[in-house]
Design a protein around this motif. Structure first.
Motif, mmCIF file in Angstrom:
data_model
loop_
_atom_site.group_PDB
_atom_site.id
_atom_site.type_symbol
_atom_site.label_atom_id
_atom_site.label_comp_id
_atom_site.label_asym_id
_atom_site.label_seq_id
_atom_site.Cartn_x
_atom_site.Cartn_y
_atom_site.Cartn_z
ATOM 1 N N ALA B 100 -1.583 2.572 -11.961
ATOM 2 C CA ALA B 100 -1.127 4.366 -11.129
ATOM 3 C C ALA B 100 -0.890 5.345 -13.386
ATOM 4 N N VAL B 101 -1.146 4.420 -14.071
ATOM 5 C CA VAL B 101 -1.105 5.361 -15.453
ATOM 6 C C VAL B 101 -2.919 5.941 -15.766
ATOM 7 N N ASP B 102 -3.192 5.068 -14.911
ATOM 8 C CA ASP B 102 -4.367 5.173 -15.384
ATOM 9 C C ASP B 102 -5.507 6.193 -14.144
ATOM 10 N N GLY B 103 -4.271 6.218 -13.004
ATOM 11 C CA GLY B 103 -5.060 7.059 -12.169
ATOM 12 C C GLY B 103 -5.494 6.457 -11.270
ATOM 13 N N ILE B 104 -5.777 5.390 -11.022
ATOM 14 C CA ILE B 104 -6.137 3.988 -10.532
ATOM 15 C C ILE B 104 -5.370 3.682 -8.973
ATOM 16 N N HIS B 105 -5.666 3.919 -7.570
ATOM 17 C CA HIS B 105 -4.619 3.328 -6.589
ATOM 18 C C HIS B 105 -5.167 2.745 -5.505
ATOM 19 N N ILE B 106 -4.056 1.826 -5.501
ATOM 20 C CA ILE B 106 -4.306 0.336 -4.347
ATOM 21 C C ILE B 106 -4.375 0.477 -2.869
ATOM 22 N N ALA B 107 -5.546 0.805 -2.198
ATOM 23 C CA ALA B 107 -5.075 1.162 -1.124
ATOM 24 C C ALA B 107 -4.438 0.833 -0.359
ATOM 25 N N ALA B 108 -4.795 -0.792 -0.284
ATOM 26 C CA ALA B 108 -4.366 -1.585 0.757
ATOM 27 C C ALA B 108 -5.006 -2.891 0.267
ATOM 28 N N GLY B 109 -4.012 -3.823 1.031
ATOM 29 C CA GLY B 109 -5.036 -5.219 -0.032
ATOM 30 C C GLY B 109 -5.302 -6.246 1.501
ATOM 31 N N PHE B 110 -5.649 -7.099 1.415
ATOM 32 C CA PHE B 110 -6.285 -7.418 2.924
ATOM 33 C C PHE B 110 -6.247 -9.535 2.491
ATOM 34 N N ASP B 111 -5.757 -9.826 4.119
ATOM 35 C CA ASP B 111 -5.567 -11.457 3.563
ATOM 36 C C ASP B 111 -5.748 -12.531 4.579
ATOM 37 N N ILE B 112 -5.612 -13.006 4.805
ATOM 38 C CA ILE B 112 -6.615 -14.384 6.298
ATOM 39 C C ILE B 112 -4.943 -14.753 6.827
ATOM 40 N N ASN B 113 -4.102 -14.547 5.846
ATOM 41 C CA ASN B 113 -2.819 -15.617 6.171
ATOM 42 C C ASN B 113 -1.668 -14.054 6.774
ATOM 43 N N PRO B 114 -0.933 -14.361 7.985
ATOM 44 C CA PRO B 114 -0.650 -13.364 8.203
ATOM 45 C C PRO B 114 0.974 -12.692 7.246
ATOM 46 N N ALA B 115 1.105 -14.494 6.899
ATOM 47 C CA ALA B 115 2.627 -14.300 6.228
ATOM 48 C C ALA B 115 2.985 -13.178 5.020
ATOM 49 N N VAL B 116 1.553 -13.128 4.898
ATOM 50 C CA VAL B 116 1.423 -12.828 3.075
ATOM 51 C C VAL B 116 1.685 -10.956 3.346
ATOM 52 N N CYS B 117 1.395 -10.625 5.021
ATOM 53 C CA CYS B 117 1.340 -9.643 5.337
ATOM 54 C C CYS B 117 2.545 -9.166 6.149
#
Lengths: 221, 221
Positions: B100-117
């Motif tokens: 964040a301090v560098d102005g970078i934004h992680i828009a989303a994550g993706f994973d095959i495992n629904p559990a981590v969702c």
DNA sequence: CCGAATACGTGAAAGTTATCACATAAATAC
DNA sequence: GTATTTATGTGATAACTTTCACGTATTCGG
């Protein structure tokens, strides 16, 4: 010395292991060059400088090559390290299975927060910070991975240096460095891994390829 | 082009922000050189090549310098990325506050495992893999962070490329690369971060400083 | 046993990056 | 207003890396 050569050596080493498991016995400079992304001449020159000789026509014997690189890369000795700071990144590294295949063993983790020391099914022990010095000295560890918050980085760095750690992998955004000029006393090896920096780098490169103004400035007006 | 220059620019940029928060208004080439670990002449030459001019005696004005670097580094545009693979490292990166301090934004994550969702209090959404293409196209993401297991890396790489991702930060030990020679079509930027490789590198360097045989071979017989 | 093909080994050339050194402009001192 | 100090801007130089190119040893075919 050839600065990138060491990096290339470790890459050769990996490829060689993979080729070996595939049943290959010989490898050519071109193979390694392709896999690592360099010219074949670079491969030959690297080996030449290390006095590693191939056969004039048959390429290099993988088995011998691995043995030679084992010695050069220090794989014949145990490669043990500690992780200081068991937050997000530190914990992730502790459980990273990729180290084992490269012969690297994480001996222990350290953290100020006793809670993380009670960690569930973590195979690597996590100790409180005040055991840091004792453990490192007893176990003769020489490499430390620093994954503490930014503001603690230099303090940890100094503590580790004081107790004999000579190789550092630093994940904090503070660029660690030794003040005194190289050549005095035992050398200190520091590698700074700055993930945000890498991302910025990527954004920059993408930006420059689309921004003809800047491109013109850099690549010749 | 000066390969390391981009890296230095991002480092300058950071230091400048820190100096600014400390209340400084000017900075000298020597300051930046010390902080980044390079000669002052390098700093001046970097700026010179970018047509960034200082005052003949007063150094560089931090505010202006930041503005210039903002533009050059592409900070004036949003810097968004997605993370593919929300295992240990992926999750750690998603929660890393340094972006964040560098102005970078992680828009989303993706994973095959629904559990981590279903993840607890994570501020960044995690979607199943089959939403990857849709999300990236709708959100016009151009940078992807690959933190999937080794064997899935090239498949994910190809999927991301197909949907328009042009910048890659790859944490798998597979060295990703584009086959076709540079210059054809839109350029693809790939940065491989290989932590085990970094550690090996450190062990090697420690080893070489203690092993005079090898040292002699490398540093001149 | 001889010629052709192959891939190494390495000195030399080319290219790249960092360093030096000095002219130059601005601020300060007197 | 002039001399001095300071730190930039940049051409020239040096150091380093990569690439080229060709000699050389080895294998294979006949």
């Amino acid at each position: 010395m050839h600065k990138d050569m060491i990096l290339r050596l470790t890459k050769y080493y990996r490829i060689l292991h993979k080729l070996k498991t595939l049943g290959l016995e010989r490898v050519f400079a071109n193979n390694l060059g392709d896999a690592v992304g360099v010219n074949a001449a670079v491969v030959r020159k690297d080996f030449s400088l290390l006095n590693i000789m191939g056969q004039k026509r048959g390429g290099y014997e993988i088995e011998n090559l691995i043995t030679d690189l084992d010695k050069i890369l220090g794989k014949d000795k145990p490669q043990r390290a500690v992780i200081v700071g068991c937050g997000r990144i530190g914990s992730a590294l502790m459980r990273y299975s990729g180290f084992a295949v490269d012969g690297i063993h994480i001996a222990a983790g350290f953290d100020i927060n006793p809670a993380v020391c009670e960690d569930q099914h973590c195979p690597i022990p996590i100790y409180p910070m005040d055991e840091l010095e004792r453990f490192i000295q007893e176990e003769q560890i020489r490499v430390g991975i620093i994954t503490v918050p930014e503001q603690a980085s230099t303090e940890i760095f100094n503590r580790l240096r004081a107790v004999g750690i000579r190789g550092f992998l630093n994940f904090t955004p503070i660029e660690l460095k030794v003040s005194r000029p190289a050549g005095t006393g035992a050398p200190i090896i520091i590698h700074n891994v700055n993930i945000a920096l890498e991302l910025e780098h990527i954004f920059y490169e993408l930006n420059i390829t689309e921004n003809s103004e800047i491109t013109a400035q850099l690549y010749g007006s």
